[in-house]
Every structure is written in structure tokens, then in C-alpha cells.
Write a protein that holds these residues in place. Structure first.
Motif, PDB file in Angstrom:
ATOM      1  N   GLY A  61       0.810  -1.165  -0.382  1.00  0.00           N
ATOM      2  CA  GLY A  61      -0.306   0.362  -0.108  1.00  0.00           C
ATOM      3  C   GLY A  61       0.723   1.431  -0.256  1.00  0.00           C
ATOM      4  N   GLY A  62       2.093   1.294   0.440  1.00  0.00           N
ATOM      5  CA  GLY A  62       3.071   2.221   0.295  1.00  0.00           C
ATOM      6  C   GLY A  62       3.673   2.580  -1.250  1.00  0.00           C
ATOM      7  N   ASN A  63       4.894   4.382  -1.295  1.00  0.00           N
ATOM      8  CA  ASN A  63       4.971   4.316  -2.279  1.00  0.00           C
ATOM      9  C   ASN A  63       6.690   4.098  -1.962  1.00  0.00           C
ATOM     10  OD1 ASN A  63       2.648   5.660  -3.448  1.00  0.00           O
ATOM     11  ND2 ASN A  63       3.088   7.356  -2.133  1.00  0.00           N
ATOM     12  N   GLY A  64       6.999   3.374  -1.249  1.00  0.00           N
ATOM     13  CA  GLY A  64       8.403   2.570  -1.590  1.00  0.00           C
ATOM     14  C   GLY A  64       8.585   1.362  -1.652  1.00  0.00           C
ATOM     15  N   VAL A  65       9.954   1.539  -2.315  1.00  0.00           N
ATOM     16  CA  VAL A  65      10.265   0.152  -2.964  1.00  0.00           C
ATOM     17  C   VAL A  65      10.254  -1.072  -2.630  1.00  0.00           C
ATOM     18  CG1 VAL A  65      12.629  -0.995  -4.120  1.00  0.00           C
ATOM     19  CG2 VAL A  65      12.259   1.429  -4.167  1.00  0.00           C
ATOM     20  N   ALA A  66      10.610  -1.269  -1.088  1.00  0.00           N
ATOM     21  CA  ALA A  66      10.188  -1.865   0.065  1.00  0.00           C
ATOM     22  C   ALA A  66       8.690  -2.084  -0.097  1.00  0.00           C
ATOM     23  CB  ALA A  66      10.475  -2.096   1.949  1.00  0.00           C
ATOM     24  N   ASN A 114      -6.597  -7.713 -24.325  1.00  0.00           N
ATOM     25  CA  ASN A 114      -7.494  -8.451 -24.231  1.00  0.00           C
ATOM     26  C   ASN A 114      -6.525  -9.116 -22.853  1.00  0.00           C
ATOM     27  OD1 ASN A 114      -9.454  -7.432 -25.616  1.00  0.00           O
ATOM     28  ND2 ASN A 114      -8.455  -7.804 -27.192  1.00  0.00           N
ATOM     29  N   HIS A 115      -6.090  -9.689 -21.803  1.00  0.00           N
ATOM     30  CA  HIS A 115      -5.369 -10.568 -21.378  1.00  0.00           C
ATOM     31  C   HIS A 115      -5.613  -9.862 -20.211  1.00  0.00           C
ATOM     32  CE1 HIS A 115      -2.913 -13.474 -20.814  1.00  0.00           C
ATOM     33  NE2 HIS A 115      -2.303 -12.886 -19.833  1.00  0.00           N
ATOM     34  N   ALA A 116      -6.384  -9.048 -19.229  1.00  0.00           N
ATOM     35  CA  ALA A 116      -6.224  -8.711 -18.505  1.00  0.00           C
ATOM     36  C   ALA A 116      -6.637  -9.365 -17.101  1.00  0.00           C
ATOM     37  CB  ALA A 116      -8.137  -8.204 -17.796  1.00  0.00           C
ATOM     38  N   LYS A 117      -5.554  -8.925 -15.869  1.00  0.00           N
ATOM     39  CA  LYS A 117      -5.514  -9.556 -14.812  1.00  0.00           C
ATOM     40  C   LYS A 117      -5.224  -9.020 -13.574  1.00  0.00           C
ATOM     41  CE  LYS A 117      -0.760 -12.354 -13.382  1.00  0.00           C
ATOM     42  NZ  LYS A 117      -1.254 -13.648 -14.074  1.00  0.00           N
ATOM     43  N   ASP A 118      -6.057  -9.497 -12.707  1.00  0.00           N
ATOM     44  CA  ASP A 118      -6.778  -9.408 -11.320  1.00  0.00           C
ATOM     45  C   ASP A 118      -5.767  -8.860 -10.667  1.00  0.00           C
ATOM     46  OD1 ASP A 118      -8.938  -8.407  -9.327  1.00  0.00           O
ATOM     47  OD2 ASP A 118      -8.437 -10.130  -8.481  1.00  0.00           O
ATOM     48  N   PRO A 145      -3.888  -2.875  -3.142  1.00  0.00           N
ATOM     49  CA  PRO A 145      -2.913  -3.034  -1.662  1.00  0.00           C
ATOM     50  C   PRO A 145      -3.407  -4.593  -1.275  1.00  0.00           C
ATOM     51  CG  PRO A 145      -4.832  -1.659  -0.715  1.00  0.00           C
ATOM     52  CD  PRO A 145      -4.339  -1.740  -2.258  1.00  0.00           C
ATOM     53  N   ASN A 146      -2.229  -5.441  -0.945  1.00  0.00           N
ATOM     54  CA  ASN A 146      -2.948  -6.243  -0.198  1.00  0.00           C
ATOM     55  C   ASN A 146      -3.215  -7.365  -0.760  1.00  0.00           C
ATOM     56  OD1 ASN A 146      -1.699  -5.489   2.832  1.00  0.00           O
ATOM     57  ND2 ASN A 146      -3.416  -4.514   2.632  1.00  0.00           N
ATOM     58  N   HIS A 147      -2.813  -7.527  -2.298  1.00  0.00           N
ATOM     59  CA  HIS A 147      -4.148  -8.838  -2.845  1.00  0.00           C
ATOM     60  C   HIS A 147      -2.788  -9.209  -3.480  1.00  0.00           C
ATOM     61  CE1 HIS A 147      -6.174  -9.860  -6.079  1.00  0.00           C
ATOM     62  NE2 HIS A 147      -5.664 -10.291  -6.858  1.00  0.00           N
TER      63      HIS A 147
END
Length: 544
Positions: A61-66, A114-118, A145-147
Motif C-alpha cells: 500500500g505504500g509508495n516505497g520500493v520495500a 484483452n489479457h486482463a489480470k486481477d 493493496p494486499n492482493h
């Protein structure tokens, strides 16, 4: 036009001409999504790069690389795994290649159409690859996030095609009243009326044939009055493969317990006895083959001469693409259609497959007869297992009952002999999960996949001494993908296993002696052919 990909030693980009197939399109009723020609053309409108590994990724959920975690599958070399590089909820694939276009041409780069990914979306870019000496990356951004998102090995992660740099800027877009083009106005209104009338007729008299449920004007490149449209209308798009890319492709690891190992070269023969000399030569040849492992290629528009030289005589499998495109069965064969076509005719099937561990050796004891429509109802139930299967071994008994199926099948004259016995092949019809254990055949085989998908694991015939061949064409090993299989059968260590997933419309050549096991991933119909134009009865002259 020349499109080049320059590689350093060790770079192995898995580039291929993009496939027109999509899993979600296969799953539409009667596969109707493929009737939309613009979808088909867009799907194949470029080249794809496939993931060199399987992995999972999640964004915290954050903007950092980690804040993005990438978890490659065990055994993945670090240099091929995707990484979190830029933050902002993205992860990055490095492209192992420097792509070069002619002067004045860019590359459009993004995800496959046409190759969507959830939970994740590809980022797109346009790159001036005619002069740039720089590599580029392919990036995906999470949408929530968290998916956890998963990519399989050999799943496309990048799609690209060349575009002329100044073309869009040279376009003059305008909006005009339709009266400004009277011919276009008449053609559109004629089509609109015909379409309205067609829909009314469909409501009154729904056709039995799925292909009759759409008009096909655009698909055929014709106007509503039947006159041809553009002379270069395309109903298929088949792009050339990158010359030299075949050696970079690897089958997805189906049995990680059997990694390829490279042993020391065998010692030369201690004496001149013929058996020892032959054993040494064969072992040495196998060590040489291991330097460049075999790859099962996918080819389109193959000629009979090329098939004979490169595959039939060479004992090398191949997937043939787009050979069955015009066969009515691909559109028509739903369970309901098949039940209506064959009805309650009595057929022979194999039963209680899962209850007998030696089923393949005792097949004659497991044959039962039942009405065809009841058989289809049974195997298409959600809770059906592996207990009923109509196989090639039942083909002689079922030839008369299944005769109506032939009207929906084509014939591959360039490879097959119409005058041979059972010229239209031997059917295999079963439910998702139907499994045929590891074995090899005594003939060359051509498999036509009509309905559903099948996963096939293949092992070259020279590996026979390591496959515990204890009875005729069968092995003590039923399933190479079982957990801890190497611990139970240690000679499997280092075995080279190929995996092929056959989609509807695919053709697979399995040469004589190649070990294979087959799992149906869906309700599935396959036809096996042995009636080649060339000799195929080696067992009769040299029995084993």
C-alpha cells in the motif's frame, strides 16, 4: 521491414509471435468471443515476451520500493526474477535484449491486449528504438493493496509492435455529416436493416448451428450486399517468429523434482564388444543433446515436406497451430449439441478407472456400454471424477454410433491418408481430471484437440532406461508430477520433462517411442490419428 533483437551471451528472451487465444474467450459459451474478428487481430497484433519464471507479488500500500514484495518460485535464478525497482506500487521485468527498428519507427510496448489480470495492470510506453542504445524495462502497477498476484512461467508479461513515428502527427482528424459520403451512408443503412432483420429471425427460429447465429459480413470482409470490401482484408494475423528465438524457450517446469543435471562425460568403452560400444555411443550422444535440450516448438502453415524432414523422420514432437480453424466442430461441439446429434445410441466406454491401479493392463475388464446422452450427462457433472472415459480403445466398437460426428470434422490431407483404416481418427471424450498415466506408443500419433484443454508431459525415448518400463509400453511410474517422485524412483533425477498444454484447435505430433501422460483440464474431446501418409507400422515388422 527488419526488426532485430540483439543479445549478449547468457541473455535468453523468450519472445514469440503473440497468440490470438485467450482463456476467457475459450470459456465463453460456444467460444463466441472468437467470432469478434477485431479481438482476434488485436490479440495477435505483435510479439510477446514470456516470463522466465513463476512468481507471486504483493503490494503493501505504500509508495516505497520495500512496499512491493516479489516472491519467485524456488530455484529461480536471481538475474531473471522480477524486482521492485521504482516504488509507487510497481514491479519490474528486465528485458534481456536490445530491440532495434528501422529508421523512423518506434516500438509500442505494453501488456497483451484483452489479457486482463486481477489486481495489477501493465504500464505502456512508446520507445524510439531506431537510435536508442539503451535497454528498457516492462513495468506493472498494482490496482489495490494486499492482493497477491501470480505470474506463471511462460505467461506473457510484455507485448510490442512497431509504429511509424510521425504517422499520428500527420493525421488530420475531422467530424463530418454522414451526407458527405452518400455511398457510405447507403452501405451502413443497408447493413443496419439487414442486422435488425437477422436478429428478428434469430428470435423466431434460433439455429442449431452456433456459426449460424452471427452474420459474418465483417469477418468475411464483405459488405451487406455481398460485394467484397478491402482486397487485403485479414481474417487471421500470423506474424513471423524471431529467427534464433526458439533456443531461448523452455517448457514450464512441470516436475520440479526432476531438474536437468549434467554429469561427467562417460568413459570410453573398455573393450570392443558391440554392445558396450553401442552403449557408450548412445550415452555420449545423450550428453551432447543435454548441451542444447530439445524444445517442442509451435509452428503454423507447415508443409508436408517440412513436417516429414523436421519431425516425422526426425522423431521430434511439434505443435501445429491454426490447422483446424475452419472445422465446424470447434464452434458446435457443446455437450447439448453432442447429445442432440448422437442421442441415446449405445456406446462402449471404460469404467472404474480410478479403482484399479493396473487399469491400463486390465482394460478389457473395464468396458461397459451405456447410452451416449447419459454418458455426456455423467462426465459433465461438477462432481464427476475419473471413472468414465471414452478412449481410442473403444473406437472400433463405437464407429457406427459416432458416425454423425464426422460431418463436423475436416481432414488434414497433407499429412494423413484418407484410404487408411479409421481415417477420421479415434476419439477420446472425458471429464475434467481424466488422466492417462505415463506410457509410450508403438506408432507415431497426431492429436487433434477439439474441445477443452489437456496438459501433456512428454519424455524423449532415449530416457527409457530411467523410466522403470516394467510391462510392454507402461511404466511403474503413473504420474511424473507426484510429490517426492524422485525419492521413490531415483533414476528420474535429472530427467528432461516437457510440458504442453493443448488448446482447442491445436494439433500435437507425438512421435513413436515418446513417453507421455495426459491430464484433461476441462471437459475434453481429442482425436488421435495414426493414418499418416508415410510408414507407421514398425511394430509389425520389428515387434518388441
Amino acid at each position: 521491414m527488419d526488426l532485430r533483437c540483439y543479445v549478449y551471451q547468457g541473455w535468453q528472451p523468450r519472445i514469440r509471435a503473440a497468440s490470438s487465444r485467450r482463456e476467457w474467450m475459450d470459456g465463453t459459451p460456444e467460444r463466441f468471443a472468437y467470432r469478434c474478428l477485431p479481438l482476434n487481430i488485436a490479440n495477435a497484433h505483435g510479439w510477446e515476451i514470456l516470463s522466465p519464471c513463476g512468481f507471486e507479488a504483493v503490494w503493501k500500500g505504500g509508495n516505497g520500493v520495500a512496499d512491493v514484495e516479489v516472491r519467485p518460485d524456488p530455484g529461480t535464478p536471481a538475474h531473471v526474477a522480477p524486482v521492485s525497482l521504482f516504488g509507487q506500487g510497481t514491479f519490474t521485468f528486465h528485458i534481456e535484449g536490445l530491440l532495434r527498428t528501422p529508421e523512423g519507427y518506434n516500438l509500442w510496448v505494453g501488456g497483451s491486449p484483452n489479457h486482463a489480470k486481477d489486481g495489477v495492470a501493465p504500464l505502456g510506453g512508446v520507445i524510439e528504438t531506431d537510435w536508442s542504445p539503451y535497454s528498457f524495462t516492462m513495468n506493472w502497477r498494482f490496482t489495490r493493496p494486499n492482493h497477491v498476484v501470480r505470474f506463471e512461467e511462460n505467461e506473457p508479461f510484455c507485448f510490442f509492435f512497431p509504429v511509424e513515428r510521425r504517422l499520428l502527427e500527420a493525421v488530420t482528424p475531422r467530424i463530418l455529416p454522414i451526407e458527405g459520403d452518400e455511398e457510405l451512408k447507403q452501405q451502413f443503412e443497408q447493413w443496419s436493416r439487414s442486422r435488425d432483420a437477422f436478429h428478428v429471425e434469430m428470435g423466431r427460429n434460433p439455429p442449431d448451428n452456433p456459426s449460424d447465429k452471427w452474420q459474418k459480413f465483417y469477418y468475411r470482409g464483405a459488405r451487406a450486399d455481398g460485394t467484397p470490401g478491402a482486397p487485403d482484408h485479414q481474417s487471421k494475423l500470423r506474424l513471423a517468429e524471431f529467427d534464433g528465438a526458439a533456443g531461448f524457450h523452455r517448457e514450464a517446469r512441470a516436475a520440479p523434482a526432476c531438474p536437468v543435471q549434467h554429469e561427467a562425460a562417460p568413459a570410453p568403452p573398455a573393450d570392443s564388444r558391440e554392445a558396450a560400444k553401442l552403449a557408450w555411443i548412445l550415452a555420449s550422444m545423450e550428453q551432447l543433446r543435454a548441451l542444447a535440450p530439445r524444445v517442442i516448438e509451435r509452428k503454423a502453415d507447415i508443409t508436408a515436406e517440412s513436417f516429414l524432414a523436421e519431425h516425422y523422420a526426425a522423431n521430434q514432437p511439434v505443435i501445429l497451430d491454426s490447422e483446424l480453424t475452419d472445422w465446424p466442430a470447434l464452434d458446435r461441439w457443446t455437450p447439448d449439441y453432442l447429445k442432440q446429434l448422437i442421442g441415446s445410441r449405445e456406446i462402449e466406454v471404460q469404467s472404474n478407472r480410478g479403482a484399479d491401479p493396473d487399469f491400463e493392463r486390465n482394460m478389457a475388464d473395464h468396458r461397459i456400454r451405456m447410452p451416449f446422452d447419459q454418458f455426456i450427462d455423467r462426465i459433465t457433472r461438477a462432481d464427476h471424477g475419473n471413472d468414465l472415459y471414452l478412449t481410442a480403445y473403444n473406437s472400433a466398437s463405437n464407429e457406427a454410433a459416432l458416425e454423425p460426428l464426422k460431418a463436423d470434422l475436416g481432414f488434414m490431407d497433407k499429412l494423413l491418408n484418407r484410404e487408411a483404416h479409421a481415417p477420421y481418427g479415434m476419439p477420446w471424450i472425458g471429464s475434467a481430471g481424466t488422466f492417462t498415466p505415463l506410457h509410450h506408443d508403438l506408432t507415431n500419433n497426431l492429436l487433434f484437440q477439439i474441445v477443452g484443454r489437456k496438459r501433456i508431459l512428454l519424455v524423449p525415448p532415449q530416457e527409457t532406461p530411467r523410466l522403470y518400463n516394467d510391462y510392454h509400453v507402461y511404466s511403474q511410474i503413473r504420474d511424473l508430477a507426484e510429490p517426492d517422485i524422485v525419492a521413490r524412483f531415483p533414476k528420474l533425477s535429472g530427467l528432461q520433462v516437457h510440458q504442453v498444454v493443448m488448446e482447442p484447435g491445436d494439433t500435437l505430433f507425438i512421435p513413436l517411442g515418446w513417453w507421455h501422460q495426459v491430464t484433461a483440464l476441462d471437459f475434453s474431446i481429442t482425436f488421435t490419428h495414426t493414418n499418416f501418409r508415410w510408414p507407421n507400422d514398425f511394430y509389425a515388422t520389428h515387434p518388441v
